[in-house]
Enzyme design. Structure first.
Site, PDB file in Angstrom:
ATOM      1  N   ARG A  46       0.817  -1.205   0.000  1.00  0.00           N
ATOM      2  CA  ARG A  46       0.000   0.000   0.000  1.00  0.00           C
ATOM      3  C   ARG A  46       0.858   1.266   0.000  1.00  0.00           C
ATOM      4  O   ARG A  46       0.494   2.267  -0.632  1.00  0.00           O
ATOM      5  CB  ARG A  46      -0.954  -0.003   1.194  1.00  0.00           C
ATOM      6  CG  ARG A  46      -2.042  -1.045   1.054  1.00  0.00           C
ATOM      7  CD  ARG A  46      -3.087  -0.957   2.136  1.00  0.00           C
ATOM      8  NE  ARG A  46      -4.151  -1.920   1.896  1.00  0.00           N
ATOM      9  CZ  ARG A  46      -5.188  -2.114   2.711  1.00  0.00           C
ATOM     10  NH1 ARG A  46      -5.287  -1.381   3.807  1.00  0.00           N
ATOM     11  NH2 ARG A  46      -6.101  -3.003   2.414  1.00  0.00           N
ATOM     12  N   ASP A 155     -14.985  10.246   8.538  1.00  0.00           N
ATOM     13  CA  ASP A 155     -13.877   9.357   8.197  1.00  0.00           C
ATOM     14  C   ASP A 155     -12.579  10.120   8.420  1.00  0.00           C
ATOM     15  O   ASP A 155     -12.544  11.357   8.363  1.00  0.00           O
ATOM     16  CB  ASP A 155     -13.980   8.886   6.746  1.00  0.00           C
ATOM     17  CG  ASP A 155     -13.182   7.606   6.503  1.00  0.00           C
ATOM     18  OD1 ASP A 155     -13.782   6.518   6.551  1.00  0.00           O
ATOM     19  OD2 ASP A 155     -11.949   7.698   6.299  1.00  0.00           O
TER      20      ASP A 155
END
Length: 304
Positions: A46, A155
């Protein structure tokens, strides 16, 4: 701080043990994320995207950036890159069935009597969960826009929040949405993007998107009637999980509901008032065992 080198990622891009330990330490300190050794390859893959964006050649240079002056911006980008943003409309369908069949009648009763209803989608990713909540409520309460019913969606990642606010998705994203809901709540996008659709304004207007880190202070006044926090707490260590369950319990009204992910369970010793009401569904009881949302005063409950 952004560094631009003359060469992109080249040569040995493997992440050493020390580099992984640094990244996992920063992820825990700044976002409460836990990455055991078994997740090293996932973390490396990632973060390779960050190396390419920054035109860094290896993880040694990336770790230098994370430890340098003005590293805060890149640490934030690192956390965003490591955060799992898997989402879909009406994921874990039984949650929305409970919302629509068991909880919605009480929502309608309180709202039509002048009460306030506050719902929180915590860890909302690209907004599909929050819009699923809004559609479920609108389906059984078409006049909801005329009452004080609000959905807060938060978020940690500002990038996914941009997508959520736009409310635009690919046609393939709504394959598990019923045909009736597709016709009612989605329209072809007006942009040039092919095969894209957008959530209708009546649904978008029910939701407010804000950036929030769950392990930091919550700039929230008032309490909630319903909280969805699914497949998020599982990434935290046990101590952080217990604190979050307790905080969710405290910020729920008596009779309020908490929906969690399929692999998550609320530890009774951390939130004793949250009682199981079905698979991954909890309700806050009072000391007398009250189960239903109770009438409340008209005092304003503000979210962020």
């Amino acid at each position: 701080m952004t560094r631009t080198l003359s060469k992109p990622v080249t040569g040995n891009t493997a992440m050493s043990k020390d580099q992984f330990l640094l990244v996992s330490k920063l992820a825990k300190q700044n976002a409460g994320l836990m990455f055991p050794d078994t997740k090293a390859s996932l973390v490396s893959s990632r973060l390779l995207k960050r190396l390419r964006i920054l035109k860094l050649q290896n993880f040694e240079q990336y770790c230098d950036l994370l430890c340098g002056y003005n590293a805060e911006e890149e640490i934030h980008n690192m956390v965003a890159a490591l955060t799992t943003n898997i989402s879909s409309f009406f994921r874990e369908k039984h949650h929305f069935e409970t919302l629509g069949k068991e909880i919605l009648p009480t929502i309608i009763e309180h709202a039509t009597k002048g009460g306030k209803i506050r719902i929180w989608s915590a860890g909302c990713s690209v907004g599909m969960e929050a819009y699923s909540i809004a559609m479920t409520i609108h389906e059984g309460f078409p006049e909801v826009g005329n009452y004080d019913v609000k959905i807060l969606a938060t978020d940690i990642d500002p990038n996914v929040l941009e997508i959520a606010r736009l409310g635009e998705y690919q046609v393939g994203d709504i394959t598990n949405v019923s045909e009736a809901y597709r016709d009612r709540y989605f329209r072809p996008s007006q942009t040039e993007t092919k095969n894209s659709i957008r959530v209708v304004s009546e649904i978008q207007n029910l939701v407010s998107f804000k950036q929030l880190n769950l392990i930091e202070n919550w700039p929230i006044k008032g309490q909630f009637d319903i909280i969805f926090c699914r497949n998020t707490v599982i990434y935290f260590d046990e101590g952080t999980q217990k604190k979050l369950w307790s905080r969710f319990q405290n910020i729920l009204h008596e009779g309020g509901w908490l929906f969690v992910g399929h692999s998550e369970r609320v530890q009774e010793n951390s939130a004793p008032l949250l009682k199981s009401r079905g698979m991954t569904i909890y309700q806050k009881s009072s000391e007398t065992g009250e189960k239903q949302l109770r009438p409340r005063s008209t005092e304003e409950s503000q979210c962020l």
